[in-house]
Design a protein around this motif. Structure first.
Motif, short mmCIF file in Angstrom:
data_model
loop_
_atom_site.label_atom_id
_atom_site.label_comp_id
_atom_site.label_asym_id
_atom_site.label_seq_id
_atom_site.Cartn_x
_atom_site.Cartn_y
_atom_site.Cartn_z
N THR A 205 0.82 -1.20 0.00
CA THR A 205 0.00 0.00 0.00
C THR A 205 0.86 1.26 0.00
O THR A 205 0.55 2.25 -0.67
CB THR A 205 -0.92 -0.01 1.22
OG1 THR A 205 -1.71 -1.21 1.22
CG2 THR A 205 -1.85 1.19 1.21
N LEU A 206 1.98 1.21 0.73
CA LEU A 206 2.88 2.37 0.78
C LEU A 206 3.45 2.66 -0.61
O LEU A 206 3.50 3.81 -1.04
CB LEU A 206 4.00 2.09 1.78
CG LEU A 206 4.98 3.23 2.10
CD1 LEU A 206 5.49 3.10 3.52
CD2 LEU A 206 6.17 3.22 1.15
N LEU A 207 3.86 1.61 -1.34
CA LEU A 207 4.41 1.82 -2.68
C LEU A 207 3.35 2.32 -3.66
O LEU A 207 3.62 3.18 -4.52
CB LEU A 207 5.02 0.52 -3.19
CG LEU A 207 6.30 0.04 -2.49
CD1 LEU A 207 6.66 -1.36 -2.96
CD2 LEU A 207 7.44 1.00 -2.75
N ALA A 208 2.15 1.79 -3.56
CA ALA A 208 1.09 2.22 -4.47
C ALA A 208 0.64 3.65 -4.20
O ALA A 208 0.19 4.35 -5.12
CB ALA A 208 -0.09 1.27 -4.39
N ASP A 209 0.76 4.11 -2.93
CA ASP A 209 0.30 5.45 -2.57
C ASP A 209 1.36 6.53 -2.78
O ASP A 209 1.10 7.70 -2.49
CB ASP A 209 -0.14 5.47 -1.10
CG ASP A 209 -1.47 4.77 -0.90
OD1 ASP A 209 -2.15 4.51 -1.92
OD2 ASP A 209 -1.83 4.48 0.25
N LEU A 210 2.55 6.16 -3.26
CA LEU A 210 3.58 7.17 -3.47
C LEU A 210 3.17 8.20 -4.53
O LEU A 210 3.57 9.36 -4.47
CB LEU A 210 4.90 6.50 -3.89
CG LEU A 210 5.66 5.74 -2.80
CD1 LEU A 210 6.88 5.07 -3.40
CD2 LEU A 210 6.08 6.68 -1.68
N ARG A 211 2.34 7.79 -5.49
CA ARG A 211 1.92 8.72 -6.55
C ARG A 211 0.96 9.78 -6.02
O ARG A 211 0.74 10.79 -6.70
CB ARG A 211 1.27 7.96 -7.68
CG ARG A 211 0.09 7.11 -7.25
CD ARG A 211 -0.49 6.31 -8.40
NE ARG A 211 -1.56 5.43 -7.98
CZ ARG A 211 -2.25 4.66 -8.79
NH1 ARG A 211 -1.98 4.67 -10.08
NH2 ARG A 211 -3.20 3.87 -8.34
N ARG A 212 0.37 9.57 -4.84
CA ARG A 212 -0.50 10.61 -4.26
C ARG A 212 0.33 11.82 -3.84
O ARG A 212 -0.10 12.97 -3.98
CB ARG A 212 -1.27 10.06 -3.07
CG ARG A 212 -2.22 8.91 -3.41
CD ARG A 212 -2.98 8.45 -2.17
NE ARG A 212 -3.81 7.30 -2.45
CZ ARG A 212 -5.07 7.37 -2.89
NH1 ARG A 212 -5.63 8.56 -3.10
NH2 ARG A 212 -5.76 6.27 -3.13
N ASP A 213 1.54 11.57 -3.32
CA ASP A 213 2.41 12.68 -2.92
C ASP A 213 3.15 13.29 -4.10
O ASP A 213 3.39 14.49 -4.14
CB ASP A 213 3.41 12.21 -1.86
CG ASP A 213 2.72 11.67 -0.61
OD1 ASP A 213 1.58 12.10 -0.34
OD2 ASP A 213 3.31 10.80 0.06
#
Length: 316
Positions: A205-213
């Motif tokens: 989940t952390l890797l997939a959410d990097l594009r939010r930042d």
């Protein structure tokens, strides 16, 4: 009767030289004058007796390139249908006959590069091998004016002297091809010591959410599955998700090309050490109230203080 004009042509001209057209064989040149985008190549190259057609064509192509163009073996093999072996052999031919010079230099950063110089004329230090001269009968010398020519019947038959061809110039040995550099194999990604499905889900989940930042950090699904165990190893060693996110997304290039490889390098090279074991806390004994003097003292169980305890019997 009208006057005949002899200067008028009898038929239209074909544009081909008349002597060539009558012969019926051989090449006919229909040349057009070039005013831009042309290269001057000498006949000593295009009609070379010892160079192969591949070497002659490659030399003409190299001379037509602008300064700074890359002419490595792999670049030429991608440009032309010939194999790398034939292109390498043609480069060695041009180098042996003085049309090409290749030297290897070491840059200040330690990298070795090949410097290539193309000559439209062979260097004097690297002369081309002269073609074998044909055996021709020497032309007769003109007789002096005061000497009467001898009739052909009385003149002895002259034997032409043999023409000894000059010794070919020694060829410089071709430079050896640069040894192929071994391909660097990246180190393996860190792996957690224990399998924890919950920690693995947090890492994915952390890797997939990097594009939010940062919209540039857009990973493919296969890259998320490949890098998730390495992130789980970071979490296993006590790194917080915010610390992992800040390490992976810090100081990225404007247009990352190999984003997954960059993140894999950071997860491997910046792997934190495991946390040392926490020191064991030794708690003091609780306070107790003395049964005789009501004094407070520390002891694991209720009882008397040190002053009110009966004295131990002295050893005999």
């Amino acid at each position: 009767m009208d006057v005949q004009h002899l200067s008028a042509p009898s038929r239209a001209s074909s544009g081909v030289p008349r002597a060539t057209a009558r012969s019926g064989s051989g090449v006919v040149h229909a040349n057009t004058r070039h005013t831009s985008r042309y290269t001057v190549v000498g006949n000593h190259l295009t009609q070379h007796r010892e160079l192969t057609l591949v070497a002659i064509g490659l030399a003409a192509h190299i001379q037509s390139l602008p300064a700074g163009a890359r002419i490595g073996i792999k670049c030429l093999a991608d440009r032309f249908p010939e194999s790398e072996a034939r292109i390498a052999a043609a480069l060695r031919e041009l180098e042996a006959h003085g049309y090409l010079e290749r030297t290897r230099e070491r840059l200040p950063n330690g990298r070795i590069v090949t410097r290539t110089v193309s000559y439209n004329q062979p260097e004097p230090s690297r002369p081309a091998r002269a073609p074998m001269p044909e055996r021709r009968r020497p032309a007769p010398r003109p007789a002096p004016a005061d000497v009467h020519p001898v009739p052909a019947e009385a003149a002895p038959a002259s034997v032409p002297e043999p023409v000894v061809p000059p010794a070919p110039a020694p060829e410089a040995p071709p430079a050896p091809d640069p040894a192929p550099q071994p391909r660097r194999v990246p180190p393996p990604l860190p792996q957690p010591r224990t399998k924890d499905p919950a920690r693995h889900r947090v890492a994915a989940t952390l890797l997939a959410d990097l594009r939010r930042d940062d919209p540039r950090v857009l990973l493919a699904e296969r890259d998320v599955h490949r890098l998730a165990p390495a992130v789980a190893a970071w979490l296993e060693r006590g790194a917080t998700p915010d610390a992992v996110r800040a390490t992976l997304a810090a100081n990225l290039p404007e247009q990352p090309i190999h984003l997954a490889a960059l993140l894999a390098h950071r997860l491997t090279a910046l792997m934190p050490p495991p946390l040392p074991p926490a020191p064991k806390m030794v708690r003091p004994d609780p306070f107790q109230t003395c049964e005789d003097c009501d004094r407070a003292f520390r002891a694991p169980e209720p009882g008397r203080c040190r002053d009110c305890r009966p004295g131990l019997p002295e050893a005999a």
